[in-house]
Scaffold this active site. Structure first.
Site, PDB file in Angstrom:
ATOM      1  N   ASP A   1       0.832  -1.202   0.000  1.00 26.34           N
ATOM      2  CA  ASP A   1       0.000   0.000   0.000  1.00 26.34           C
ATOM      3  C   ASP A   1       0.865   1.250   0.000  1.00 26.34           C
ATOM      4  OD1 ASP A   1      -2.753  -0.959   0.086  1.00 26.34           O
ATOM      5  OD2 ASP A   1      -2.183  -1.872   1.996  1.00 26.34           O
TER       6      ASP A   1
ATOM      7  N   GLY B   1      -5.177  -7.587   5.390  1.00 28.43           N
ATOM      8  CA  GLY B   1      -4.091  -7.139   6.253  1.00 28.43           C
ATOM      9  C   GLY B   1      -4.239  -7.725   7.633  1.00 28.43           C
ATOM     10  N   SER B   2      -5.146  -7.121   8.426  1.00 34.34           N
ATOM     11  CA  SER B   2      -5.310  -7.565   9.817  1.00 34.34           C
ATOM     12  C   SER B   2      -5.715  -9.019   9.932  1.00 34.34           C
ATOM     13  CB  SER B   2      -6.350  -6.718  10.544  1.00 34.34           C
ATOM     14  OG  SER B   2      -6.642  -5.555   9.852  1.00 34.34           O
TER      15      SER B   2
ATOM     16  N   GLY C   1      -6.681   4.325   3.299  1.00 32.16           N
ATOM     17  CA  GLY C   1      -5.841   5.145   4.180  1.00 32.16           C
ATOM     18  C   GLY C   1      -5.337   4.386   5.395  1.00 32.16           C
TER      19      GLY C   1
ATOM     20  N   GLY D   1      -7.371  -2.275   9.130  1.00 31.69           N
ATOM     21  CA  GLY D   1      -8.184  -2.568  10.307  1.00 31.69           C
ATOM     22  C   GLY D   1      -9.550  -1.909  10.358  1.00 31.69           C
TER      23      GLY D   1
ATOM     24  N   MET E   1     -12.438  -1.038  -3.509  1.00 27.23           N
ATOM     25  CA  MET E   1     -12.132  -0.702  -2.118  1.00 27.23           C
ATOM     26  C   MET E   1     -13.394  -0.889  -1.287  1.00 27.23           C
ATOM     27  SD  MET E   1      -9.002  -0.116  -1.918  1.00 27.23           S
ATOM     28  CE  MET E   1      -9.076   0.171  -0.147  1.00 27.23           C
TER      29      MET E   1
ATOM     30  N   ASP F   1     -10.484  -5.088  -1.400  1.00 28.10           N
ATOM     31  CA  ASP F   1      -9.488  -4.646  -0.421  1.00 28.10           C
ATOM     32  C   ASP F   1     -10.156  -3.853   0.694  1.00 28.10           C
ATOM     33  OD1 ASP F   1      -7.242  -3.671   0.885  1.00 28.10           O
ATOM     34  OD2 ASP F   1      -6.508  -2.488  -0.804  1.00 28.10           O
ATOM     35  N   GLY F   2     -10.030  -4.354   1.918  1.00 34.44           N
ATOM     36  CA  GLY F   2     -10.463  -3.582   3.072  1.00 34.44           C
ATOM     37  C   GLY F   2     -11.481  -4.301   3.936  1.00 34.44           C
ATOM     38  N   GLY F   3     -11.106  -4.580   5.161  1.00 29.24           N
ATOM     39  CA  GLY F   3     -12.046  -5.141   6.127  1.00 29.24           C
ATOM     40  C   GLY F   3     -12.452  -6.579   5.853  1.00 29.24           C
TER      41      GLY F   3
ATOM     42  N   HIS G   1      -0.451  -1.051  -4.771  1.00 32.73           N
ATOM     43  CA  HIS G   1      -1.680  -0.253  -4.749  1.00 32.73           C
ATOM     44  C   HIS G   1      -1.306   1.203  -4.519  1.00 32.73           C
ATOM     45  CE1 HIS G   1      -5.750   0.432  -2.410  1.00 32.73           C
ATOM     46  NE2 HIS G   1      -5.675   1.151  -3.525  1.00 32.73           N
TER      47      HIS G   1
ATOM     48  N   MET H   1      -2.115   4.690  -3.802  1.00 33.38           N
ATOM     49  CA  MET H   1      -3.105   5.640  -3.286  1.00 33.38           C
ATOM     50  C   MET H   1      -2.423   7.000  -3.283  1.00 33.38           C
ATOM     51  SD  MET H   1      -4.575   3.169  -0.324  1.00 33.38           S
ATOM     52  CE  MET H   1      -3.140   2.128  -0.440  1.00 33.38           C
TER      53      MET H   1
HETATM   54  C1  DX5 Z   1      -6.401   0.434   2.976  1.00 35.25           C
HETATM   55  C2  DX5 Z   1      -5.429  -0.453   2.249  1.00 35.25           C
HETATM   56  C3  DX5 Z   1      -5.640  -1.893   2.511  1.00 35.25           C
HETATM   57  C4  DX5 Z   1      -5.466  -2.298   3.955  1.00 35.25           C
HETATM   58  C5  DX5 Z   1      -6.289  -3.520   4.226  1.00 35.25           C
HETATM   59  O1  DX5 Z   1      -6.236   1.735   2.545  1.00 35.25           O
HETATM   60  O2  DX5 Z   1      -5.518  -0.260   0.840  1.00 35.25           O
HETATM   61  O3  DX5 Z   1      -4.841  -2.696   1.652  1.00 35.25           O
HETATM   62  O4  DX5 Z   1      -4.138  -2.550   4.284  1.00 35.25           O
HETATM   63  O5  DX5 Z   1      -6.179  -3.823   5.583  1.00 35.25           O
HETATM   64  P1  DX5 Z   1      -7.324  -4.654   6.349  1.00 35.25           P
HETATM   65  O6  DX5 Z   1      -7.408  -5.995   5.683  1.00 35.25           O
HETATM   66  O7  DX5 Z   1      -6.814  -4.694   7.727  1.00 35.25           O
HETATM   67  O8  DX5 Z   1      -8.607  -3.867   6.179  1.00 35.25           O
HETATM   68 ZN    ZN Z   2      -4.538  -1.756  -0.553  1.00 38.52          ZN
END
Ligand code: DX5
Ligand code: ZN
Length: 223
Positions: free
Chosen positions: A36, A198-199, A143, A146, A138, A176-178, A67, A69
């Site tokens: 990221d 991620g988490s 940003g 978690g 997304m 991607d995300g949560g 990715h 951003m």
């Molecule tokens: C958020 C990132 C994600 C993030 C995902 O801006 O693009 O890649 O690391 O993390 P989790 O899986 O913990 O939501």
């Molecule tokens: Zn990402």
């Protein structure tokens, strides 16, 4: 349904031990490494740039799923490609000349991805779908790691899956995300075939189990 690709996001790893983290998830069965890149403008956070991609390129053979951003990805695409990125994903919200940006990535022999923030319509993909290697939905506002999965993302994934069927093209459909073991089955049933987590992976005591659970969740019956 074929197994989805699993891309652990190193945002949730210990930044002082990233090489180790990447090697741990590689051994645990990851398919890609999700990196990221945050610029403090497009998103309210700062992370890493091309030197980190170059450093991690040396410690894993897995594809690096980068990715971006950032508000000005065009200025950095050559550097990220040179650093060893295998996939470069830009945000449609940051690219007024999206077609040009996608072509610039592909000319460097890198796979090109486009990403949509939660409030961005799928119509922004209409004229670019046939040119991209990956669409990244997304499911949180980018940003931070978690955060909680935004439920309206499921309908968006379904819409994009239908658009891909109509257009007869098959880029990866990544989310991607949560993502957690609780919601992953719905994400896969909606049509995703690549998952960033991620988490859910780095926060788990057993990363192999976490990856296996995410990968096989579509076999779970949704109640
Ligand atoms: C958020 C990132 C994600 C993030 C995902 O801006 O693009 O890649 O690391 O993390 P989790 O899986 O913990 O939501
Ligand atoms: Zn990402």
């Amino acid at each position: 349904m074929p197994s989805p690709l699993i891309a652990p996001s190193i945002l949730a790893a210990d930044f002082a031990r990233l090489a180790e983290a990447v090697q741990q998830v590689e051994a645990a069965g990851a398919d890609w490494i999700h990196i990221d890149v945050m610029d403090g403008h497009f998103v309210p956070n700062l992370t890493v740039g091309p030197p980190m991609v170059e450093a991690l390129r040396k410690v894993t053979s897995l594809p690096l799923d980068v990715h971006l951003m950032m508000t000005n990805p065009d200025e950095f695409i050559p550097e990220f490609a040179k650093a060893g990125a295998d996939i470069l994903t830009v945000h449609v919200e940051a690219c007024p000349h999206l077609h040009r940006t996608v072509q610039a990535i592909k000319e460097l022999n890198v796979k090109a991805g486009v990403s949509l923030n939660p409030a961005t319509s799928t119509t922004t993909l209409e004229y670019i779908l046939g040119d991209v290697d990956l669409v990244l939905v997304m499911s949180v506002n980018p940003g931070f790691g978690g955060q909680t999965f935004i439920d309206s993302s499921l309908e968006k994934i379904r819409q994009i899956r239908a658009m891909l069927a109509d257009a007869k093209c098959s880029p990866y459909l990544e989310v991607d995300g949560g993502i957690t073991v609780k919601n992953v089955a719905s994400v896969l049933h909606a049509g995703a075939n690549a998952l960033v987590a991620g988490s859910a992976i780095f926060g788990s005591a057993n990363m192999s189990d976490a990856i296996r659970q995410l990968r096989t969740a579509d076999q779970t019956v949704i109640v």
